[in-house]
Design a protein around this motif. Sequence first.
Motif, PDB file in Angstrom:
ATOM      1  N   ASN A 174     -12.041  57.490  24.599  1.00 49.17           N
ATOM      2  CA  ASN A 174     -11.772  58.415  25.695  1.00 49.17           C
ATOM      3  C   ASN A 174     -10.686  59.345  25.202  1.00 49.17           C
TER       4      ASN A 174
ATOM      5  N   GLN B 234     -18.521  52.433  33.571  1.00 48.97           N
ATOM      6  CA  GLN B 234     -17.312  53.120  34.027  1.00 48.97           C
ATOM      7  C   GLN B 234     -17.590  53.870  35.318  1.00 48.97           C
TER       8      GLN B 234
ATOM      9  N   GLU C 181     -17.672  51.401  38.146  1.00 48.44           N
ATOM     10  CA  GLU C 181     -16.341  50.982  38.546  1.00 48.44           C
ATOM     11  C   GLU C 181     -15.630  52.054  39.359  1.00 48.44           C
ATOM     12  N   ASN C 182     -15.815  53.310  38.976  1.00 47.19           N
ATOM     13  CA  ASN C 182     -15.169  54.413  39.685  1.00 47.19           C
ATOM     14  C   ASN C 182     -15.811  54.652  41.047  1.00 47.19           C
TER      15      ASN C 182
END
Length: 126
Positions: A67, A116, A119-120
């Motif tokens: 990232n 991801q 999760e967000n």
Amino acid sequence: PRIMAHQIIEAYQREKNYAGSNNTEEGGEQSTTLELLEKAEDVEDLSPDPDAWEEIRSILYEGLLLNSDDTNDTSCRYLKVHKSLHDKCRGDNAFTSQIWGLAQNLVGSILALSRQFGENEHTFTA
């Protein structure tokens, strides 16, 4: 000059050791792992044996998962390396395992990215 698998693996190990130490200076003007991968022309040099290719494939995969907020967008550069290597392998039956390894990396990185997003999703409310 030709870029060999051992050069990339050594650069990667050097970067990992440097990142794990408290050194404030980086030694010399050595190319980074990513720079070496970007310069690599011959897939055969990157995969002289299955173990070396597996290390290179793992390094490439790790690069896709970065990232990065820097201006060079490191993970995008790793994606371009994947595309370049895939293009070099395509049409040559001798590189079937390399093509599958690159495809495995791409699928794995997409799955990691989708996790991801999952999760967000819990942080947003409508």
